[in-house]
Design an enzyme around this catalytic site. Structure first.
Site, PDB file in Angstrom:
ATOM      1  N   LYS A  86      -0.116 -26.651  12.684  1.00 25.03           N
ATOM      2  CA  LYS A  86       0.390 -26.920  11.335  1.00 25.03           C
ATOM      3  C   LYS A  86       0.199 -28.403  11.065  1.00 25.03           C
ATOM      4  O   LYS A  86       0.636 -29.250  11.853  1.00 25.03           O
ATOM      5  CB  LYS A  86       1.880 -26.576  11.232  1.00 25.03           C
ATOM      6  CG  LYS A  86       2.163 -25.092  11.138  1.00 25.03           C
ATOM      7  CD  LYS A  86       3.653 -24.829  11.070  1.00 25.03           C
ATOM      8  CE  LYS A  86       4.246 -25.128   9.717  1.00 25.03           C
ATOM      9  NZ  LYS A  86       5.722 -24.860   9.707  1.00 25.03           N
TER      10      LYS A  86
HETATM   11  O1  G3P Z   1       8.681 -24.502   8.095  1.00 28.79           O
HETATM   12  C1  G3P Z   1       8.800 -25.043   6.830  1.00 28.79           C
HETATM   13  C2  G3P Z   1       9.718 -24.332   5.886  1.00 28.79           C
HETATM   14  O2  G3P Z   1       9.872 -23.006   6.233  1.00 28.79           O
HETATM   15  C3  G3P Z   1      10.983 -25.068   5.609  1.00 28.79           C
HETATM   16  O3  G3P Z   1      12.004 -24.234   5.225  1.00 28.79           O
HETATM   17  O4  G3P Z   1      14.371 -23.720   4.872  1.00 28.79           O
HETATM   18  O5  G3P Z   1      13.739 -25.971   5.741  1.00 28.79           O
HETATM   19  O6  G3P Z   1      13.257 -25.354   3.382  1.00 28.79           O
HETATM   20  P1  G3P Z   1      13.418 -24.861   4.787  1.00 28.79           P
END
Ligand code: G3P
Length: 226
Positions: A86
């Site tokens: 990533k």
């Molecule tokens: O992995 C990146 C993404 O899924 C972030 O999610 O919940 O931290 O906004 P969140």
């Protein structure tokens, strides 16, 4: 639709991968840090739980392309088949995506919040782009609209890059990106489980069970009666 789990919690991954059609796991530095144990152990444990070859997306943490490429090469040996580096969509990240995809890596471009970032990453050779739906919604943006724009752009520009939609806090967001034509979603454990939960389903099943038990006896299944 391809479902991923967005967590580094191996107990949750083990439980849910046994139940649901999960294609793999995505992590990010925050999810890894939350586990409070050695990085290498976490990655090894996730790999053991999901099995060889299942997709495992691990984010590089360097700031420049040389460092990101070196990280991805080392991670590839460590993570094995199914590894996806990533890479965030900074300028150096785009440079790293170009180089890594040239080397045959299936890169996931991450931290995407605009359709133009996704388009640039796709042209640079990314296999997946990860737009953050809830993070946009939380500041008055429209995460689903960005996903719909990316779907449209990839279609009209005939780009093979897939969407790995990320950052979800409710079922409606997941429904909306699926309706918009996104190819996949990475979900926290609680949102994955909420996708199929409904009180009418629960009460319907309870009614079937009560009627069956009244007619044929408690604990007996169809297999006991034929
Ligand atoms: O992995 C990146 C993404 O899924 C972030 O999610 O919940 O931290 O906004 P969140």
């Amino acid at each position: 639709m391809i479902y991923f789990l967005d967590t580094a919690d191996t107990a949750a991954i083990a439980r849910l991968a046994d139940l649901y059609p999960i294609a793999g796991v995505t992590t990010n530095p925050t999810l890894i840090a939350r586990e409070k144990r050695p990085f290498a152990d976490i990655i090894k444990d996730i790999r053991a739980v999901i099995g060889d070859g299942a997709m495992l997306h691990v984010q590089v943490t360097g700031n420049d392309a040389d460092t990101m490429v070196a990280e991805a090469r080392k991670l590839a040996d460590f993570v094995g088949a199914g590894f996806h580096p990533k890479v965030p969509v900074t300028a150096e990240g785009i440079k790293a995506i170009r180089r890594l995809s040239g080397l045959g890596f299936r890169v996931t471009a991450t931290a995407i919040v605009t359709a133009q970032q996704a388009l640039m990453a796709a042209v640079a050779g990314a296999a997946f782009t990860a737009p953050y739906v809830n993070r946009l919604d939380m500041i008055g943006g429209d995460g689903v609209r960005v996903v719909a724009d990316i779907v449209h752009l990839f279609r009209i520009h005939a780009l093979p890059t897939r969407l790995l939609t990320a950052s979800f806090k409710n079922v409606q967001q997941v429904h909306d990106i699926a309706m918009a034509g996104a190819h996949s979603a990475t979900l926290p454990p609680d949102i994955l489980e909420a996708l199929i939960r409904h009180p009418l389903t629960d009460s319907g099943i309870a009614g079937f069970a009560a009627d069956w038990a009244a007619a044929y006896g408690e604990g007996r299944t169809t297999a006991d009666l034929i």
